[in-house]
Design an enzyme around this catalytic site. Structure first.
Site, PDB file in Angstrom:
ATOM      1  CG  ASP A  26      37.897  44.558  36.191  1.00  0.00           C
ATOM      2  OD1 ASP A  26      38.921  43.946  35.848  1.00  0.00           O
ATOM      3  OD2 ASP A  26      36.829  44.542  35.543  1.00  0.00           O
TER       4      ASP A  26
ATOM      5  CG  HIS B 193      42.361  40.845  33.692  1.00  0.00           C
ATOM      6  ND1 HIS B 193      42.712  42.132  33.998  1.00  0.00           N
ATOM      7  CD2 HIS B 193      41.002  40.778  33.843  1.00  0.00           C
ATOM      8  CE1 HIS B 193      41.612  42.823  34.311  1.00  0.00           C
ATOM      9  NE2 HIS B 193      40.569  42.025  34.228  1.00  0.00           N
TER      10      HIS B 193
ATOM     11  CG  HIS C 195      40.876  37.136  37.705  1.00  0.00           C
ATOM     12  ND1 HIS C 195      40.276  36.467  36.633  1.00  0.00           N
ATOM     13  CD2 HIS C 195      39.902  37.309  38.616  1.00  0.00           C
ATOM     14  CE1 HIS C 195      38.999  36.256  36.911  1.00  0.00           C
ATOM     15  NE2 HIS C 195      38.741  36.767  38.101  1.00  0.00           N
TER      16      HIS C 195
ATOM     17  CG  HIS D  81      36.567  40.071  37.341  1.00  0.00           C
ATOM     18  ND1 HIS D  81      37.262  39.115  36.635  1.00  0.00           N
ATOM     19  CD2 HIS D  81      36.928  41.275  36.808  1.00  0.00           C
ATOM     20  CE1 HIS D  81      38.012  39.709  35.715  1.00  0.00           C
ATOM     21  NE2 HIS D  81      37.825  41.020  35.799  1.00  0.00           N
TER      22      HIS D  81
HETATM   23 ZN   LIG Z   1      38.562  42.434  34.427  1.00  0.00          ZN
END
Ligand SMILES: [Zn+2]
Length: 271
Positions: free
Chosen positions: A73, A154, A157, A171
């Site tokens: 992340d 993101h 994602h 995540h």
């Molecule tokens: Zn994130």
């Protein structure tokens, strides 16, 4: 820039063991998912937390997969922020010099100490490297993404959450693959792409379809990911380049191909 959350290291408060797995604790936003596991939306609060306490002794005893996911992340923070310098951030303002510096420092720490911290975590040892990475994962990445802005990593994602087989991934593990996709979209030289792929693999982050657990993923599914990544309001539109579904679909396929090529060239093997 939004109000800074203060972060205290070596604090005595016990926090969830997965707290180093993502950068949201310092931010004034939460991500909402549908019961099915798909990304729904971002929700925003009036204030950032006043204090964030992370006990690195607790973190050192948690599964290292959490720390690695936090690095996945956090490594996105600078990659995304540097390509959306002229878009508004989550506070509605533009990036400042210090927010860019926070993002760069976050990345510097991860490349410098990420692997060492991952190994220390496996040994349940609190070391300077582990503490530096916890700070990067939680404070620097939190301040960095909120003040710098998110982009394609993101958004991709979020699109990937539409694939049911990926729901068991954390995540940051999906974001890690999104980072490789964004670097492909950015058109970075192979030497730079290799540097990120090497880092991800050094802490067991998945950068190929096979490592993600979807070796037989279909083009239709990947196209759906690309469509969702390009949905109205997604952070991919912060990027300082032309974007469309075809480009993103191609970047997803090419990210897997580039990572497989890296593995073939270097003979990397999972421990
Ligand atoms: Zn994130």
């Amino acid at each position: 820039m939004r109000r800074m959350a203060r972060c205290v290291r070596r604090a005595s408060a016990v926090v969830p063991a997965g707290s180093s797995a993502r950068d949201t604790p310092c931010s004034a936003l939460s991500v909402l998912y549908r019961p099915s596991g798909e990304f729904h939306c971002y929700t925003f609060f009036d204030k950032n937390p006043h204090v964030v306490l992370v006990d690195t002794t607790v973190v050192s005893k948690a599964p290292p997969r959490f720390l690695a996911a936090g690095m996945g992340d956090a490594i996105a923070t600078n990659v995304e922020a540097r390509r959306c310098r002229f878009s508004t951030n989550f506070g509605g303002g533009l990036q400042t010099e210090v927010s860019a510096a926070i993002c760069e420092k976050c990345e510097e720490i991860l490349f410098k100490y990420g692997k060492q911290a991952y190994e220390a975590n496996k040994a349940h040892a609190v070391t300077p490297a582990l503490e530096a990475v916890v700070e990067a994962n939680t404070l620097l990445s939190g301040l960095g993404f909120e003040s710098g802005g998110l982009a394609a990593a993101h958004a991709i994602h979020n699109g990937m959450t539409a694939i049911e087989e990926l729901h068991s991934l954390l995540h940051g593990e999906k974001v890690a693959f999104g980072v490789v996709c964004q670097l492909v979209l950015d058109g970075v030289p192979t030497i730079e792409l290799d540097r990120y792929i090497e880092f991800m693999l050094s802490v067991d982050l998945p950068v190929t379809f096979e490592l993600l657990g979807i070796p037989n993923v279909k083009d239709e599914e990947l196209r759906r990911v690309a469509e969702l990544a390009c949905a109205e309001g997604e952070t991919i539109w912060n990027l300082d380049r032309v974007i469309n579904v075809d480009f993103v679909f191609g970047a997803i396929k090419a990210a897997d191909a580039a990572s497989r090529d890296y593995i073939r060239r270097t003979g990397w093997k999972k421990n």
